[in-house]
Scaffold this motif. Structure first.
Motif, mmCIF file in Angstrom:
data_model
loop_
_atom_site.group_PDB
_atom_site.id
_atom_site.type_symbol
_atom_site.label_atom_id
_atom_site.label_comp_id
_atom_site.label_asym_id
_atom_site.label_seq_id
_atom_site.Cartn_x
_atom_site.Cartn_y
_atom_site.Cartn_z
ATOM 1 N N VAL A 130 33.538 101.140 28.299
ATOM 2 C CA VAL A 130 32.791 100.103 27.641
ATOM 3 C C VAL A 130 33.622 98.689 28.130
ATOM 4 O O VAL A 130 34.742 98.715 28.523
ATOM 5 C CB VAL A 130 33.155 99.879 26.135
ATOM 6 C CG1 VAL A 130 32.761 98.637 25.674
ATOM 7 C CG2 VAL A 130 32.633 101.114 25.580
ATOM 8 N N VAL A 131 32.847 97.695 28.836
ATOM 9 C CA VAL A 131 33.178 96.597 29.079
ATOM 10 C C VAL A 131 32.714 95.471 28.067
ATOM 11 O O VAL A 131 31.547 95.270 27.973
ATOM 12 C CB VAL A 131 33.006 96.088 30.627
ATOM 13 C CG1 VAL A 131 33.378 94.767 30.790
ATOM 14 C CG2 VAL A 131 33.535 97.149 31.349
ATOM 15 N N VAL A 132 33.393 94.531 27.656
ATOM 16 C CA VAL A 132 33.186 93.492 26.598
ATOM 17 C C VAL A 132 33.778 92.393 27.141
ATOM 18 O O VAL A 132 34.849 92.098 27.476
ATOM 19 C CB VAL A 132 33.752 93.659 25.141
ATOM 20 C CG1 VAL A 132 33.388 92.757 24.184
ATOM 21 C CG2 VAL A 132 33.064 95.227 24.716
ATOM 22 N N CYS A 133 32.844 91.257 27.245
ATOM 23 C CA CYS A 133 33.097 89.807 27.373
ATOM 24 C C CYS A 133 32.378 88.899 26.437
ATOM 25 O O CYS A 133 30.964 89.090 26.401
ATOM 26 C CB CYS A 133 32.765 89.390 28.806
ATOM 27 S SG CYS A 133 33.322 87.751 29.400
ATOM 28 N N LEU A 184 32.029 86.678 37.789
ATOM 29 C CA LEU A 184 32.554 87.918 37.268
ATOM 30 C C LEU A 184 31.445 89.072 36.932
ATOM 31 O O LEU A 184 31.808 89.940 36.624
ATOM 32 C CB LEU A 184 33.438 87.794 36.083
ATOM 33 C CG LEU A 184 34.728 86.856 36.179
ATOM 34 C CD1 LEU A 184 35.325 86.626 34.991
ATOM 35 C CD2 LEU A 184 35.575 87.419 37.369
ATOM 36 N N TYR A 185 30.335 88.454 36.909
ATOM 37 C CA TYR A 185 29.254 89.379 36.409
ATOM 38 C C TYR A 185 29.189 90.733 37.185
ATOM 39 O O TYR A 185 29.182 92.086 36.707
ATOM 40 C CB TYR A 185 27.746 88.930 36.581
ATOM 41 C CG TYR A 185 27.655 87.725 35.533
ATOM 42 C CD1 TYR A 185 28.422 87.332 34.407
ATOM 43 C CD2 TYR A 185 26.345 86.973 35.510
ATOM 44 C CE1 TYR A 185 28.476 86.540 33.470
ATOM 45 C CE2 TYR A 185 26.392 85.856 34.705
ATOM 46 C CZ TYR A 185 27.187 85.622 33.638
ATOM 47 O OH TYR A 185 26.943 84.563 32.847
ATOM 48 N N ASP A 186 29.303 90.598 38.730
ATOM 49 C CA ASP A 186 29.227 91.909 39.511
ATOM 50 C C ASP A 186 30.361 92.746 39.163
ATOM 51 O O ASP A 186 30.329 94.086 39.142
ATOM 52 C CB ASP A 186 29.065 91.575 41.024
ATOM 53 C CG ASP A 186 27.528 91.032 41.426
ATOM 54 O OD1 ASP A 186 26.641 91.488 40.679
ATOM 55 O OD2 ASP A 186 27.664 90.280 42.034
ATOM 56 N N ALA A 187 31.785 92.083 39.261
ATOM 57 C CA ALA A 187 32.915 92.961 39.102
ATOM 58 C C ALA A 187 32.703 93.690 37.443
ATOM 59 O O ALA A 187 33.405 94.571 37.391
ATOM 60 C CB ALA A 187 33.937 91.692 39.013
#
Length: 187
Positions: A111-114, A122-125
């Protein structure tokens, strides 16, 4: 981020900490969609602030890397993690996301949350840090249903940006009333 921005966030987190207890909460985009959350694994929260989401994830069995520029926010996150019994599952990382996602957070993550932080660079990363089957959860301020501004996504920005990243499938996209949320899964 400028030193003035960091000091502003430190002051804001200090003032909020002084006002009382804090709850652990799911990311905004997952409310009503908790069935999408994997059963556990590793999680990354970018711009974690006072740690409400990071600790919520840790309480659900995730080992969480939580990144923020604010020392005051990270102190509040550490206190919340300890009070909640999740201190051993939350690793706090002091870093300025204007410099990119820290090298100490390479992934892969389930899971990655922003949430409430927007930097299209940062979207691609963010997507690259997802494990196969991993879930990306993003919520930002938006000009959809509100006034445009330097920190607001243009209408359709999240869907266009993440929809163009190979290997990502958009599961949910909502925008309006000044906010935009997207949930995507790594195929």
């Amino acid at each position: 981020m400028s030193r003035a921005d960091q000091e502003r966030w430190d002051a804001r987190h200090t003032a909020v900490s002084a006002s009382g207890e804090q709850a652990c909460l799911p990311p905004d985009a997952l409310r009503g969609r908790l069935e999408l959350l994997p059963a556990g694994g590793r999680a990354l929260e970018l711009a974690c602030g006072r740690g409400a989401v990071a600790v919520w994830l840790a309480q659900r069995g995730f080992a969480v890397d939580a990144v923020d520029v604010s020392g005051a926010g990270l102190e509040a996150a550490a206190a919340l993690a300890t009070r909640s019994g999740a201190g051993d599952r939350v690793r706090l990382v002091a870093a300025d996301l204007d410099d990119g996602i820290p090298a100490s957070c390479p992934g892969p993550y389930d899971v990655v949350v922003c949430q409430r932080f927007r930097d299209p660079r940062l979207y691609d990363a963010m997507a690259a840090r997802l494990a196969p089957g991993g879930l990306l959860v993003v919520t930002v301020l938006s000009a959809a249903g509100d006034e445009p501004g330097p920190f607001r996504a243009a209408p359709g920005e999240l869907a266009a940006a993440f929809g163009a990243i190979a290997g990502l499938q958009i599961v949910s996209h909502d925008e309006g009333n000044g906010a935009a949320s997207l949930i995507a899964r790594r195929r």
